[in-house]
Design a protein around this motif. Structure first.
Motif, PDB file in Angstrom:
ATOM      1  N   UNK A   1       0.845  -1.206   0.000  1.00 12.79           N
ATOM      2  CA  UNK A   1       0.000   0.000   0.000  1.00 12.79           C
ATOM      3  C   UNK A   1       0.877   1.253   0.000  1.00 12.79           C
ATOM      4  N   UNK A   2       1.938   1.256   0.789  1.00 14.38           N
ATOM      5  CA  UNK A   2       2.851   2.402   0.836  1.00 14.38           C
ATOM      6  C   UNK A   2       3.467   2.644  -0.534  1.00 14.38           C
ATOM      7  N   UNK A   3       3.894   1.572  -1.190  1.00 20.22           N
ATOM      8  CA  UNK A   3       4.489   1.702  -2.526  1.00 20.22           C
ATOM      9  C   UNK A   3       3.483   2.251  -3.535  1.00 20.22           C
ATOM     10  N   UNK A   4       2.274   1.762  -3.483  1.00 16.34           N
ATOM     11  CA  UNK A   4       1.248   2.240  -4.413  1.00 16.34           C
ATOM     12  C   UNK A   4       1.011   3.736  -4.219  1.00 16.34           C
ATOM     13  N   UNK A   5       0.929   4.180  -2.974  1.00 16.92           N
ATOM     14  CA  UNK A   5       0.753   5.606  -2.698  1.00 16.92           C
ATOM     15  C   UNK A   5       1.917   6.402  -3.278  1.00 16.92           C
ATOM     16  N   UNK A   6       3.123   5.934  -3.072  1.00 18.12           N
ATOM     17  CA  UNK A   6       4.306   6.651  -3.566  1.00 18.12           C
ATOM     18  C   UNK A   6       4.316   6.742  -5.082  1.00 18.12           C
ATOM     19  N   UNK A   7       3.947   5.667  -5.770  1.00 16.40           N
ATOM     20  CA  UNK A   7       3.934   5.680  -7.235  1.00 16.40           C
ATOM     21  C   UNK A   7       2.921   6.708  -7.743  1.00 16.40           C
ATOM     22  N   UNK A   8       1.716   6.689  -7.179  1.00 16.10           N
ATOM     23  CA  UNK A   8       0.689   7.641  -7.614  1.00 16.10           C
ATOM     24  C   UNK A   8       1.124   9.067  -7.269  1.00 16.10           C
ATOM     25  N   UNK A   9       1.714   9.258  -6.106  1.00 20.39           N
ATOM     26  CA  UNK A   9       2.193  10.589  -5.713  1.00 20.39           C
ATOM     27  C   UNK A   9       3.252  11.099  -6.704  1.00 20.39           C
ATOM     28  N   UNK A  10       4.142  10.222  -7.144  1.00 17.44           N
ATOM     29  CA  UNK A  10       5.166  10.607  -8.116  1.00 17.44           C
ATOM     30  C   UNK A  10       4.531  11.024  -9.441  1.00 17.44           C
ATOM     31  N   UNK A  11       3.509  10.312  -9.865  1.00 19.78           N
ATOM     32  CA  UNK A  11       2.797  10.665 -11.098  1.00 19.78           C
ATOM     33  C   UNK A  11       2.177  12.048 -10.953  1.00 19.78           C
ATOM     34  N   UNK A  12       1.544  12.299  -9.819  1.00 22.68           N
ATOM     35  CA  UNK A  12       0.908  13.596  -9.575  1.00 22.68           C
ATOM     36  C   UNK A  12       1.941  14.724  -9.525  1.00 22.68           C
ATOM     37  N   UNK A  13       3.096  14.470  -8.917  1.00 15.95           N
ATOM     38  CA  UNK A  13       4.151  15.491  -8.843  1.00 15.95           C
ATOM     39  C   UNK A  13       4.626  15.915 -10.235  1.00 15.95           C
ATOM     40  N   UNK A  14       4.541  15.001 -11.185  1.00 16.46           N
ATOM     41  CA  UNK A  14       4.953  15.307 -12.557  1.00 16.46           C
ATOM     42  C   UNK A  14       3.834  15.969 -13.364  1.00 16.46           C
ATOM     43  N   UNK A  15       2.702  16.238 -12.720  1.00 14.44           N
ATOM     44  CA  UNK A  15       1.605  16.916 -13.392  1.00 14.44           C
ATOM     45  C   UNK A  15       0.769  16.022 -14.289  1.00 14.44           C
ATOM     46  N   UNK A  16       0.947  14.725 -14.181  1.00 12.73           N
ATOM     47  CA  UNK A  16       0.190  13.780 -15.002  1.00 12.73           C
ATOM     48  C   UNK A  16      -1.044  13.294 -14.245  1.00 12.73           C
ATOM     49  N   UNK A  17      -1.951  12.686 -14.968  1.00  8.03           N
ATOM     50  CA  UNK A  17      -3.164  12.131 -14.372  1.00  8.03           C
ATOM     51  C   UNK A  17      -2.984  10.624 -14.271  1.00  8.03           C
ATOM     52  N   UNK A  18      -2.996  10.077 -13.064  1.00  6.67           N
ATOM     53  CA  UNK A  18      -2.840   8.623 -12.930  1.00  6.67           C
ATOM     54  C   UNK A  18      -4.096   7.886 -13.395  1.00  6.67           C
ATOM     55  N   UNK A  19      -3.885   6.792 -14.086  1.00  6.69           N
ATOM     56  CA  UNK A  19      -4.976   5.906 -14.469  1.00  6.69           C
ATOM     57  C   UNK A  19      -4.684   4.559 -13.817  1.00  6.69           C
ATOM     58  N   UNK A  20      -5.582   4.137 -12.947  1.00  6.03           N
ATOM     59  CA  UNK A  20      -5.389   2.921 -12.174  1.00  6.03           C
ATOM     60  C   UNK A  20      -6.334   1.858 -12.719  1.00  6.03           C
ATOM     61  N   UNK A  21      -5.802   0.751 -13.152  1.00  4.82           N
ATOM     62  CA  UNK A  21      -6.612  -0.331 -13.711  1.00  4.82           C
ATOM     63  C   UNK A  21      -6.497  -1.575 -12.840  1.00  4.82           C
ATOM     64  N   UNK A  22      -7.622  -2.221 -12.625  1.00  7.09           N
ATOM     65  CA  UNK A  22      -7.610  -3.485 -11.898  1.00  7.09           C
ATOM     66  C   UNK A  22      -7.522  -3.301 -10.402  1.00  7.09           C
TER      67      UNK A  22
END
Length: 144
Positions: free
Chosen positions: A10-31
């Motif tokens: 769960x911690x890793x998933x949060x960090x990955x999405x946070x990194x995407x957001x920091x880059x100004x991108x929109x995360x798309x989560x599938x599954x």
């Protein structure tokens, strides 16, 4: 993801999405399962407010199921506890398995917009979508 390492995953998933957001991108989560929205929404802490739109048959407002508080039938309750979540609309509700009267009462007390599947069938998807207020950003949680 590491089998059996629930909290670390769960911690890793949060960090990955946070990194995407920091880059100004929109995360798309599938599954994923009911545990997925929780770490994703945690990533928005510095990027809120965010309005949650859940399209699902179930309320998903249980506090815990068999001792599990971050998964199974609880992601919308956990979302409601995050200060950066500005509100939520839950569309397509028809199954009573994940919500007892107390959960429905709690969701209403929070201010969740509850739209039943019957309402969608009777009044159409456009009417359901019109109940979603304007927001700066949205998180859509779609479950089959």
């Amino acid at each position: 993801m590491e089998p059996g390492q629930y909290q670390e995953n769960m911690r890793r998933a949060t960090e990955v999405v946070r990194a995407i957001l920091r880059h100004g991108a929109i995360p798309i989560i599938l599954g994923g399962d009911h545990s997925v929205p929780i770490p994703v929404l945690r990533a928005y802490e510095a990027f809120g407010p965010i309005f949650v739109v859940q399209i699902d048959a179930h309320l998903d407002w249980r506090d815990e199921v068999n001792g599990v508080r971050e998964g199974l039938s609880s992601p919308m309750r956990r979302a409601s506890e995050m200060p950066w979540v500005s509100g939520m609309a839950q569309i397509g509700l028809r199954g009573v398995g994940s919500g007892r009267q107390q959960e429905f009462d709690d969701a209403r007390a929070y201010g969740s917009i509850l739209v039943t599947a019957r309402e969608v069938h009777e009044h159409g998807a456009t009417a359901a979508l019109q109940r979603i207020p304007a927001a700066e950003r949205y998180y859509r949680n779609l479950r089959r």
